[in-house]
Design an enzyme around this catalytic site. Structure first.
Site, PDB file in Angstrom:
ATOM      1  N   ASP A   1       0.253 -24.879  -1.362  1.00  8.49           N
ATOM      2  CA  ASP A   1       0.250 -25.613  -1.922  1.00  8.49           C
ATOM      3  C   ASP A   1      -0.301 -26.455  -1.006  1.00  8.49           C
ATOM      4  OD1 ASP A   1       1.594 -27.951  -3.324  1.00  8.49           O
ATOM      5  OD2 ASP A   1       3.104 -28.689  -1.785  1.00  8.49           O
TER       6      ASP A   1
ATOM      7  N   GLN B   1       9.720 -35.652   1.053  1.00  4.74           N
ATOM      8  CA  GLN B   1       8.751 -34.634   2.217  1.00  4.74           C
ATOM      9  C   GLN B   1       8.304 -34.137   2.798  1.00  4.74           C
ATOM     10  OE1 GLN B   1       6.264 -35.007  -1.989  1.00  4.74           O
ATOM     11  NE2 GLN B   1       6.446 -32.889  -2.182  1.00  4.74           N
TER      12      GLN B   1
ATOM     13  N   ARG C   1       2.060 -39.004 -13.634  1.00  5.79           N
ATOM     14  CA  ARG C   1       1.500 -37.903 -13.957  1.00  5.79           C
ATOM     15  C   ARG C   1       2.076 -36.835 -14.605  1.00  5.79           C
ATOM     16  NH1 ARG C   1       1.865 -34.525  -7.619  1.00  5.79           N
ATOM     17  NH2 ARG C   1       3.481 -36.518  -7.483  1.00  5.79           N
TER      18      ARG C   1
ATOM     19  N   HIS D   1      -1.459 -29.870 -13.377  1.00  6.53           N
ATOM     20  CA  HIS D   1       0.241 -30.877 -14.001  1.00  6.53           C
ATOM     21  C   HIS D   1       0.084 -32.380 -13.510  1.00  6.53           C
ATOM     22  CE1 HIS D   1       0.553 -28.755 -10.038  1.00  6.53           C
ATOM     23  NE2 HIS D   1       1.809 -29.857  -9.741  1.00  6.53           N
ATOM     24  N   ASP D   2      -1.066 -32.294 -12.003  1.00  4.35           N
ATOM     25  CA  ASP D   2      -1.291 -33.434 -11.331  1.00  4.35           C
ATOM     26  C   ASP D   2      -2.742 -34.326 -12.567  1.00  4.35           C
ATOM     27  OD1 ASP D   2       0.678 -32.816  -9.113  1.00  4.35           O
ATOM     28  OD2 ASP D   2      -1.055 -31.660  -7.835  1.00  4.35           O
TER      29      ASP D   2
ATOM     30  N   ASP E   1       9.484 -34.377  -6.753  1.00  2.00           N
ATOM     31  CA  ASP E   1       7.565 -34.704  -7.157  1.00  2.00           C
ATOM     32  C   ASP E   1       8.155 -33.429  -7.967  1.00  2.00           C
ATOM     33  OD1 ASP E   1       5.097 -34.821  -6.453  1.00  2.00           O
ATOM     34  OD2 ASP E   1       5.089 -33.972  -4.698  1.00  2.00           O
TER      35      ASP E   1
ATOM     36  N   GLU F   1      -4.750 -24.188  -2.466  1.00  3.16           N
ATOM     37  CA  GLU F   1      -5.135 -25.732  -3.683  1.00  3.16           C
ATOM     38  C   GLU F   1      -5.584 -26.561  -2.922  1.00  3.16           C
ATOM     39  OE1 GLU F   1      -3.122 -29.153  -5.225  1.00  3.16           O
ATOM     40  OE2 GLU F   1      -2.133 -28.258  -3.567  1.00  3.16           O
TER      41      GLU F   1
HETATM   42  C1  GLC Z   1       0.464 -30.885  -4.606  1.00  3.20           C
HETATM   43  C2  GLC Z   1       0.907 -30.389  -5.877  1.00  3.20           C
HETATM   44  C3  GLC Z   1       1.870 -31.937  -6.331  1.00  3.20           C
HETATM   45  C4  GLC Z   1       2.517 -32.211  -5.708  1.00  3.20           C
HETATM   46  C5  GLC Z   1       1.537 -32.183  -3.622  1.00  3.20           C
HETATM   47  C6  GLC Z   1       3.347 -32.002  -2.927  1.00  3.20           C
HETATM   48  O1  GLC Z   1      -0.387 -31.435  -4.444  1.00  3.20           O
HETATM   49  O2  GLC Z   1       0.272 -29.804  -6.964  1.00  3.20           O
HETATM   50  O3  GLC Z   1       1.871 -32.199  -7.681  1.00  3.20           O
HETATM   51  O4  GLC Z   1       2.670 -33.658  -5.655  1.00  3.20           O
HETATM   52  O5  GLC Z   1       1.200 -31.174  -3.258  1.00  3.20           O
HETATM   53  O6  GLC Z   1       3.851 -30.726  -3.123  1.00  3.20           O
HETATM   54  C1  GLC Z   2      -3.452 -33.195  -3.687  1.00  8.00           C
HETATM   55  C2  GLC Z   2      -4.518 -33.670  -3.323  1.00  8.00           C
HETATM   56  C3  GLC Z   2      -4.148 -34.905  -4.271  1.00  8.00           C
HETATM   57  C4  GLC Z   2      -3.424 -35.027  -5.565  1.00  8.00           C
HETATM   58  C5  GLC Z   2      -2.110 -34.542  -4.969  1.00  8.00           C
HETATM   59  C6  GLC Z   2      -1.044 -34.397  -5.749  1.00  8.00           C
HETATM   60  O1  GLC Z   2      -2.783 -32.500  -2.724  1.00  8.00           O
HETATM   61  O2  GLC Z   2      -4.822 -33.634  -1.588  1.00  8.00           O
HETATM   62  O3  GLC Z   2      -5.314 -35.092  -4.444  1.00  8.00           O
HETATM   63  O4  GLC Z   2      -4.105 -36.033  -5.780  1.00  8.00           O
HETATM   64  O5  GLC Z   2      -2.270 -33.473  -3.910  1.00  8.00           O
HETATM   65  O6  GLC Z   2      -1.123 -35.093  -6.826  1.00  8.00           O
END
Ligand code: GLC
Ligand code: GLC
Length: 647
Positions: free
Chosen positions: A291, A259, A522, A397-398, A148, A333
């Site tokens: 995060d 995870q 992504r 990055h998401d 990830d 976040e």
């Molecule tokens: C956050 C990060 C994302 C990751 C997720 C799990 O949303 O931005 O990239 O997949 O958390 O850690």
């Molecule tokens: C974030 C969000 C989800 C996002 C993901 C990372 O915490 O809840 O919408 O797309 O994790 O991709």
């Protein structure tokens, strides 16, 4: 129970023991220890109340408190003098991150510069761009293959050996600080990877470590929880749990199967993670990006997102920072409903936060060319606690999730569900006339839900325009990119640039050849930095040059105008549905910003501007042209003006 008295009694009881234990240190550092104790007494009651609420019924509650105090003292005594100076400085200037000098950048260490040494060599570039905040994406040890993008962390204390070492990280933090750049790292504290030492012990059957996670022998509990859970990564695995045959257990895995969600109902987990947090702070990290905050606490019968206990946990971590690493601040976040996003923002919780609503609505507005939802939502929702700040971004990055409020949309006659479908069609290029080239992310056939991947430039139309070789479209795409950046640079808060966007980086489809990435779209917007592209950034005959020089100029303007810092933004409603506008004000300096979100020219009557009572004479900071309200104001396709009030 009178918690205030109880807190005081507890501290009175534990403090002498702490003094005994740290007697040697105190003997040599009495003033420094005083500072610790005074911060401890200022913050202990808050911390105690929260922990009492979360863990007060545990039979060994006071033991955990005592252990936590020791942790706080240990990390304080290990904190280096330079950071302690920064602590004092930040306590005296708690509004440091509100300054118009602030500019953030974010990148992956390996993709941007190979390794930590490489990042250090890029410092001159960061300074050229004007960065004061650098977020390096997760750089710790993580599983080989799918991890990830580093968000599956196997050790919070070891840098991924492929990119460097802990020593190099601290050195980098220090170097950056010397250059006026704060290091931002993730605190990925909702989960660890399945290769973290704790997970390995759990896997080997150790019940103590199994209690660090959520593990179930059969589907009874997972089924019961899943009745009310949202699926986050449905393409990767359905539901929120993964079965591990070697253990014979179902493990809570909100995100990927590797995870594993930490179990914060166990006070041991809180104490252990408090240590990991302070370890990062002592390495020189100034901002922790928290995060996936929404998912921290689970409660049967709820969606297990944004629960009150999740907030309490963050507040507890915050109190800990105030005691042992006071210069550290948190960035939230929470990519969730806007009502929930703001609940994480508070001086005692997260001082700064991503603004996913503004991000999503900028893209929405580019697609519809209508500013009404943006204007309405920002009028209702932009204002936050005056001592906090938004981190405004156009891409990260998401994926892009369309997290606007359905209630807001309904007020404007927009059906949220249908509108999200439209946006997904638009940004995947299916909608007729769309300029965008994006990919769907985590399409869920059951709910019809999807999110969008793609780089800023590809989503804004540059990829398609280049492919179709239409010069006008290329120019319009560049203008779209600049337009949305001009909003984040001026609306108030910290603008954050996803590095690569400033030189018009396009989608990179090669991730499909990599087995560890192919299942996650992504990666299309996470390419290796192309330094040949960067080398063209001053050549204005190239795309990179056209974009970079214009953006650089806006960044310089931002840094020269104090009204772009501080907290006051008044969002205006203009008559034209294609214009977005606000006033930024700091003391006597006022700037009226107006943005044209359509590819048609727009005209605003001078009277309409006068109506807002700002004055009659302005100068547009962007073009240096004077403007007076005797005349109508004409905005070219996607043009924007930053009108500074002269009189
Ligand atoms: C956050 C990060 C994302 C990751 C997720 C799990 O949303 O931005 O990239 O997949 O958390 O850690
Ligand atoms: C974030 C969000 C989800 C996002 C993901 C990372 O915490 O809840 O919408 O797309 O994790 O991709």
């Amino acid at each position: 129970m009178d918690l205030s008295r109880e807190a005081k009694r507890t501290l009175d009881r534990l403090q002498p023991r702490l003094r005994t234990r740290f007697a040697d240190y105190i003997a040599g550092h009495s003033e420094d220890w005083q500072k610790f104790e005074s911060r401890l007494s200022r913050n202990f009651e808050d911390l105690f109340r929260i922990l009492h609420h979360l863990y007060g019924t545990h039979y060994d509650f006071f033991y955990h408190i005592e252990e936590l105090l020791e942790v706080l003292a240990v990390y304080w005594t290990q904190r280096n003098p330079e950071l302690k100076l920064l602590d004092a400085d930040r306590e005296n200037h708690p509004d440091w991150f509100q300054s118009n000098q602030m500019l953030g950048g974010v990148c992956y260490v390996d993709l941007f510069a190979g390794n930590l040494k490489g990042i250090q060599q890029k410092i001159p570039y960061f300074k050229e761009l004007g960065l004061t905040y650098l977020h390096l994406m997760p750089l710790f040890r993580c599983p080989e293959g799918e991890n990830d993008g580093g968000y599956a962390i196997s050790s919070y204390r070891e840098v991924n050996p492929a990119i460097g070492s802990m020593g190099e990280l601290s050195e980098l933090a220090q170097q950056l600080r010397k250059e006026g750049i704060s290091l931002v790292l993730d605190f990925v504290f909702n989960h660890t990877s399945n290769e973290h030492e704790w997970a390995l012990k759990a896997r080997a059957g150790d019940p103590e470590y199994q209690a660090y996670y959520y593990m179930f022998d059969d589907r009874t509990m997972p089924d019961a929880y899943e009745r009310t859970l949202r699926e986050i990564f449905p393409e990767e695995h359905p539901g929120a749990f993964t079965y591990f045959p070697d253990m014979g257990k179902w493990v809570w895995t909100t995100f990927h199967s590797n995870q594993w969600d930490l179990n914060y109902s166990n006070p041991v987990v809180f104490n252990r993670m408090a240590e990991e947090m302070l370890f990062l702070a002592n390495a020189g990290v100034e901002v922790l990006r928290l995060d996936a905050v929404a998912f921290l606490w689970k409660q049967m019968g709820t969606n297990c997102e944004n629960l009150p206990e999740a907030h309490l946990l963050i507040q507890a971590f915050n109190s800990i920072a105030r005691i042992s690493a006071p210069s550290l601040i948190f960035k939230s976040e929470a990519i969730v409903h806007p009502d929930e996003v703001v609940r994480y923002i508070h001086p005692k919780e997260c001082q700064i936060s991503y603004n996913p609503l503004l991000m999503a609505l900028l893209w929405n507005t580019l697609a519809t060319r209508q500013t009404d939802l943006l204007t309405f939502s920002m009028q209702e929702r932009f204002k936050i606690h005056p001592d906090c700040a938004w981190v405004n971004y156009v891409r990260c990055h998401d994926d892009i999730g369309w997290t606007f409020s359905d209630e807001d949309a309904a007020q404007l006659g927009i059906n949220g569900f249908d509108h999200r479908r439209f946006l997904n069609d638009f940004y995947t290029g299916k909608f007729p006339g769309s300029f965008a080239r994006g990919l769907p992310f985590q399409e869920n056939p059951r709910t019809g839900d999807a999110r969008i991947s793609g780089t800023c430039a590809s989503l804004a139309g540059l990829e398609k325009a280049i492919y179709e070789e239409t010069e006008r479209e290329v120019e319009l795409a560049l203008r779209r990119i600049i337009l949305i950046h001009s909003v984040i640079l001026s609306i108030g808060g910290i603008p954050l640039i996803y590095l690569g966007d400033e030189v018009a980086t396009l989608n990179d489809y090669r991730y499909r050849e990599d087995l560890a990435k192919v299942r996650d779209s992504r990666w299309v917007h996470r390419p290796f930095a192309d330094w040949e592209k960067y080398n063209r950034r001053f050549d204005e005959t190239t795309l990179e040059g056209k974009l970079y020089t214009r953006l650089r100029k806006l960044i310089e303007l931002r840094k020269a105008i104090s009204a772009f810092g501080g907290a006051e933004t008044e969002i205006l409603s203009l008559r034209s549905k294609h214009l977005f506008s606000y006033v930024r004000q700091k003391r006597n300096e006022r700037v009226l910003a107006i943005f044209n979100f359509s590819e048609q020219p727009q005209i605003i009557d001078g009277n309409e501007i006068r109506l807002h009572g700002l004055g009659y004479h302005f100068v547009d900071l962007v073009s240096s042209q004077p403007y007076s309200t005797i005349n109508a104001l004409m905005l070219e396709p996607y043009q924007f003006v930053w009108l500074k009030v002269v009189s």
